[in-house]
Design an enzyme around this catalytic site. Structure first.
Site, PDB file in Angstrom:
ATOM      1  N   LEU A  13      -3.941   9.474  -7.901  1.00  7.28           N
ATOM      2  CA  LEU A  13      -4.433   8.110  -7.829  1.00  7.28           C
ATOM      3  C   LEU A  13      -3.253   7.176  -7.680  1.00  7.28           C
ATOM      4  O   LEU A  13      -2.273   7.281  -8.425  1.00  7.28           O
ATOM      5  CB  LEU A  13      -5.223   7.756  -9.086  1.00  7.28           C
ATOM      6  CG  LEU A  13      -6.350   8.732  -9.452  1.00  7.28           C
ATOM      7  CD1 LEU A  13      -6.969   8.341 -10.787  1.00  7.28           C
ATOM      8  CD2 LEU A  13      -7.400   8.773  -8.352  1.00  7.28           C
ATOM      9  N   CYS A  14      -3.314   6.297  -6.691  1.00  4.07           N
ATOM     10  CA  CYS A  14      -2.277   5.294  -6.487  1.00  4.07           C
ATOM     11  C   CYS A  14      -0.905   5.965  -6.369  1.00  4.07           C
ATOM     12  O   CYS A  14      -0.711   6.887  -5.589  1.00  4.07           O
ATOM     13  CB  CYS A  14      -2.324   4.287  -7.632  1.00  4.07           C
ATOM     14  SG  CYS A  14      -1.406   2.763  -7.344  1.00  4.07           S
ATOM     15  N   THR A  15       0.058   5.514  -7.169  1.00  2.00           N
ATOM     16  CA  THR A  15       1.416   6.026  -7.081  1.00  2.00           C
ATOM     17  C   THR A  15       1.580   7.415  -7.669  1.00  2.00           C
ATOM     18  O   THR A  15       2.674   7.977  -7.616  1.00  2.00           O
ATOM     19  CB  THR A  15       2.389   5.067  -7.795  1.00  2.00           C
ATOM     20  OG1 THR A  15       1.878   4.784  -9.110  1.00  2.00           O
ATOM     21  CG2 THR A  15       2.526   3.763  -7.025  1.00  2.00           C
ATOM     22  N   THR A  41      -1.552   6.085  -0.552  1.00  2.00           N
ATOM     23  CA  THR A  41      -1.221   5.527  -1.852  1.00  2.00           C
ATOM     24  C   THR A  41      -1.491   4.037  -1.768  1.00  2.00           C
ATOM     25  O   THR A  41      -1.935   3.537  -0.725  1.00  2.00           O
ATOM     26  CB  THR A  41       0.247   5.814  -2.236  1.00  2.00           C
ATOM     27  OG1 THR A  41       0.484   5.406  -3.596  1.00  2.00           O
ATOM     28  CG2 THR A  41       1.217   5.089  -1.327  1.00  2.00           C
TER      29      THR A  41
END
Length: 321
Positions: free
Chosen positions: A108-110, A128
């Site tokens: 998730l994300c970074t 990302t």
């Protein structure tokens, strides 16, 4: 009982919303039907509590080092602490180990930084959060970073843009595990739209490439943004810059990581998205203003970029009243 085991990897300075969004969404299945659902656990280094980016503290439910497979879904959360997590060889080695024992792996994300550090994104397309996409691409050159979609699947590896896109990814997991009806019920329970497809863009004007230091490239990109309805072919832009089309393409690849043609298409579609959400202009007028030959040409380009038609995008995103 039909249970699917999910292990979420957390670390200090993780984003609480990344963790809560995926766990709350998945746990909704159990609330709706107690006979099925997910067994969820937050695994942290040493099983210790972690302090999230917001300052709130979460207790670990399992020591990352002691977790063993099989695992249905391994999820690595994102957050401001992602760089430290990606540099932590022990954490990365355990993520790599658990990935081999998992049916699917997600970030998730970074959190994509951790998967990339583990070599799990080598040769794969991944996404990302738009703000960190260039950083991920620069540090991990073997990863094909695409900052546009809200989530990407490449084999059994999933990467999401983070924060609320974790909900969309979680709904896609629910649909795959328990069927579309359950995914719809969870969507209603979460008071959200039916989940967006992964190829839908992050829906942000900020996904546009940042300004660059190279004077010539900046001159060309400024020209593009100011004259979207003009002739913006690579040959025309090269003539403006007084360089060859080949040299201009080389400069764009170096400084913007894309060709001039791709940059122009993205700029036009992004401008169209803004007009669709802030004005009542007919789609044909929007197309003309943004340099598309017809409404159909805009529809095709828009669908490729955002995963939905311009009219549908306007209906769910409009701020024009």
């Amino acid at each position: 009982m039909d249970r699917h085991r999910v292990v979420v990897v957390g670390y200090d300075d993780a984003e609480l919303l990344d963790i809560a969004c995926v766990t709350t969404t998945l746990d909704s299945v159990r609330v709706i039907d107690a006979a099925i659902g997910y067994d969820l656990a937050l695994a942290t280094p040493g099983g210790r509590p972690i302090t999230c980016s917001s300052g709130l503290v979460l207790n670990g439910q399992a020591a990352l080092e002691r977790v063993r497979g099989p695992i249905g879904t391994l999820v690595v959360s994102g957050g401001l602490g992602h760089t430290g997590a990606a540099d932590d060889e022990r954490l990365v080695s355990h993520v790599r180990r658990l990935a081999r024992e998992s049916e699917r792996v997600a970030s998730l994300c970074t959190g994509a930084s951790v998967l990339a550090a583990a070599g799990l994104l080598d040769g794969k397309r991944a996404t990302t959060h738009w703000h960190f996409a260039s950083q991920l691409a620069a540090r991990y050159e073997k990863v094909d970073v695409d900052p546009r979609p809200i989530w990407v699947q490449d084999g059994n590896v999933y990467t999401a843009a983070g924060v609320t896109s974790a909900l969309d990814l979680s709904l896609s997991f629910i649909e795959a595990d328990f069927g579309p009806d359950m995914a719809r019920w969870v969507s209603r329970a979460m008071v959200t739209y039916l989940h967006r497809p992964g190829n839908q863009a992050q829906m942000s004007m900020f996904t546009a490439a940042p300004a660059v230091d190279h004077d010539l490239v900046r001159k060309v990109t400024d020209h593009v943004s100011e004259r979207l309805d003009a002739d913006l072919s690579t040959e025309s832009l090269a003539e403006l810059a007084r360089v060859s089309p080949r040299h201009l393409t080389r400069l764009f690849r170096t400084h913007l990581r894309q060709t001039p043609g791709r940059y122009v298409r993205q700029a036009r579609v992004t401008a169209a998205a803004q007009l669709l959400t802030t004005t009542d202009l007919p789609v044909a007028r929007v197309a003309a203003r943004c340099g598309f030959a017809s409404a159909e040409a805009l529809r095709q380009a828009f669908t490729r970029e955002y995963g939905i038609a311009p009219s549908q995008y306007r209906s769910v995103s409009s701020t024009s009243g």
